[in-house]
Write a protein that holds these residues in place. Structure first.
Motif, PDB file in Angstrom:
ATOM      1  N   ALA A 212       9.410   2.480  -1.028  1.00  0.00           N
ATOM      2  CA  ALA A 212       8.627   3.197  -0.901  1.00  0.00           C
ATOM      3  C   ALA A 212       8.740   3.765  -2.078  1.00  0.00           C
ATOM      4  O   ALA A 212       7.604   4.092  -2.928  1.00  0.00           O
ATOM      5  N   ARG A 213       9.767   2.912  -2.553  1.00  0.00           N
ATOM      6  CA  ARG A 213       9.516   2.966  -4.919  1.00  0.00           C
ATOM      7  C   ARG A 213       9.271   2.083  -5.348  1.00  0.00           C
ATOM      8  O   ARG A 213       9.239   2.139  -6.149  1.00  0.00           O
ATOM      9  N   GLY A 214       8.834   1.125  -4.280  1.00  0.00           N
ATOM     10  CA  GLY A 214       7.978  -0.446  -5.065  1.00  0.00           C
ATOM     11  C   GLY A 214       8.840  -0.879  -5.908  1.00  0.00           C
ATOM     12  O   GLY A 214       8.662  -1.888  -7.011  1.00  0.00           O
ATOM     13  N   GLU A 215      10.206  -0.941  -4.843  1.00  0.00           N
ATOM     14  CA  GLU A 215      11.018  -1.861  -5.591  1.00  0.00           C
ATOM     15  C   GLU A 215      10.731  -4.078  -5.918  1.00  0.00           C
ATOM     16  O   GLU A 215      11.497  -4.081  -6.183  1.00  0.00           O
ATOM     17  N   PHE A 216      10.451  -3.373  -3.936  1.00  0.00           N
ATOM     18  CA  PHE A 216      10.158  -5.328  -4.006  1.00  0.00           C
ATOM     19  C   PHE A 216       8.840  -5.382  -4.414  1.00  0.00           C
ATOM     20  O   PHE A 216       7.681  -4.699  -3.836  1.00  0.00           O
ATOM     21  N   HIS A 222      -0.863  -0.525  -3.169  1.00  0.00           N
ATOM     22  CA  HIS A 222      -1.501   0.523  -2.799  1.00  0.00           C
ATOM     23  C   HIS A 222      -1.158   0.661  -0.656  1.00  0.00           C
ATOM     24  O   HIS A 222      -1.238   1.612  -0.197  1.00  0.00           O
ATOM     25  N   LEU A 223       0.024  -0.552  -0.364  1.00  0.00           N
ATOM     26  CA  LEU A 223       0.694  -0.360   0.713  1.00  0.00           C
ATOM     27  C   LEU A 223       2.276   0.956   0.219  1.00  0.00           C
ATOM     28  O   LEU A 223       2.398   1.256   1.979  1.00  0.00           O
ATOM     29  N   LEU A 224       2.722   1.060  -0.862  1.00  0.00           N
ATOM     30  CA  LEU A 224       3.114   2.498  -0.701  1.00  0.00           C
ATOM     31  C   LEU A 224       3.666   3.777  -0.445  1.00  0.00           C
ATOM     32  O   LEU A 224       4.281   4.540   0.151  1.00  0.00           O
ATOM     33  N   PRO A 225       2.058   3.943  -0.188  1.00  0.00           N
ATOM     34  CA  PRO A 225       2.473   5.985   0.075  1.00  0.00           C
ATOM     35  C   PRO A 225       2.275   5.625   1.814  1.00  0.00           C
ATOM     36  O   PRO A 225       2.733   6.175   2.694  1.00  0.00           O
ATOM     37  N   TYR A 226       1.925   4.679   2.067  1.00  0.00           N
ATOM     38  CA  TYR A 226       1.885   4.135   3.888  1.00  0.00           C
ATOM     39  C   TYR A 226       4.155   4.488   3.808  1.00  0.00           C
ATOM     40  O   TYR A 226       3.897   4.648   5.069  1.00  0.00           O
TER      41      TYR A 226
END
Length: 329
Positions: A212-216, A222-226
């Protein structure tokens, strides 16, 4: 068993293809692949994981070997994730886990599990009904799988919470009635259940938090909020488990305090009895000596016994009056 699905722009265009064809489709940038290995044989695992996708040996080893802890590792061109589905046995009052391994690439998703999973089957059914809604990309399909997995976790967790709440109420009634014979055993059993939930949820929460932090970068922004929504749901379950753990700790403390109060009452009664009986011991010991030492040696035996028994009644009675007047009873 190997099940495969091939998508193009979210549409399902192929299903259960051979391994050779999967190799060809894998190099097609417009195609998206989902391969699910469900109770596959070692030969099938080797042919697919090594022969088709050429995954790192360490990732393959982690995949085919049972892992107690969830994890997520990044390799060249894909992310490997270990997550656990949760089932709750109402009869045994136990949480059990089933491992789900995921290889997430730019145009492929490979899932591996030794036992059938309802979340995987539910996702397959959604793909067959409307693939465009869930299978436009591997990261979107991964979210659908994890979302379904959490749905079943919540479905299992809610009745488990209901059972725990009922047992909490029963414990309160038992402690109020004073029948605390096996309360400690029940409390410890419930604490073990809650502890098991926290052990399951906490590391999975850490894995989803990293995504969720966008590490990968495999997971598009745009899918991180999900994925953050998944994290919020895991946090809710973890917080509920923590609340129940604190409630059980308080219940255990109340039980121990009640036990201590009962022990204090028993000690108090025994102390009073010992205090009241002390003069009787002294008098009977003194007048039990084989000498004439009554107040009047000329008294008859009935008169002498009346004197001793009278003292035995008078002195404890006086002690009891003093204890009662000082509110020590």
């Amino acid at each position: 068993m190997i099940r495969s699905f091939v998508f193009s722009q979210g549409k399902l265009v192929g299903q259960d293809l051979g391994l050779d064809f999967l190799k060809v489709v894998l190099v097609d940038e417009d195609a998206q692949i989902w391969v699910d290995l469900d109770q596959a044989t070692p030969e099938e695992n080797k042919a697919l994981l090594e022969g088709v996708f050429n995954f790192h040996p360490l990732a393959i080893e982690d995949c085919v070997s049972p892992s107690e802890q969830p994890k997520v590792d990044e390799y060249d061109g894909y992310v490997f994730m270990v997550i656990h589905a949760v089932d709750y046995s109402h009869q045994e009052h136990q949480f059990q886990t089933t491992e789900l391994n995921l290889f997430i690439g730019k145009n492929f998703l490979v899932t591996y599990h030794d036992k059938p999973l309802r979340s995987v089957q539910a996702t397959i059914e959604r793909v067959l009904r409307n693939s465009a809604a869930v299978a436009r990309a591997p990261d979107r399909l991964t979210y659908t799988l994890l979302d379904s997995l959490l749905d079943f976790l919540l479905d299992n967790y809610d009745p488990a919470l209901d059972d725990l709440s009922a047992e909490f109420s029963e414990l309160d009634k038992v402690m109020l009635t004073g029948d605390t014979g096996n309360v400690l055993e029940q409390i410890m059993a419930l604490k073990n259940e809650v502890r098991r939930v926290r052990i399951i949820i906490a590391p999975q929460r850490d894995v989803i938090a990293r995504i969720a932090r966008g590490e990968f970068k495999i997971i598009r922004a745009h899918l991180l909020p999900y994925y953050r929504d998944l994290l919020d749901r895991l946090n809710r379950i973890h917080d509920l488990a923590e609340t129940y753990r604190e409630s059980l700790t308080e219940t255990l403390q109340v039980h121990l305090n009640l036990q201590q109060m009962q022990i204090n009452r028993v000690i108090k009664v025994l102390t009073v009895l010992a205090t009241l009986s002390l003069p009787l011991v002294v008098l009977t010991s003194f007048y039990g000596m084989n000498v004439h030492h009554f107040p009047d040696p000329d008294w008859s035996w009935p008169k002498a016994y009346a004197w001793v028994l009278g003292l035995n009644a008078l002195i404890p009675g006086g002690i009891y009056t003093v204890l009662k007047r000082n509110d020590w009873l």
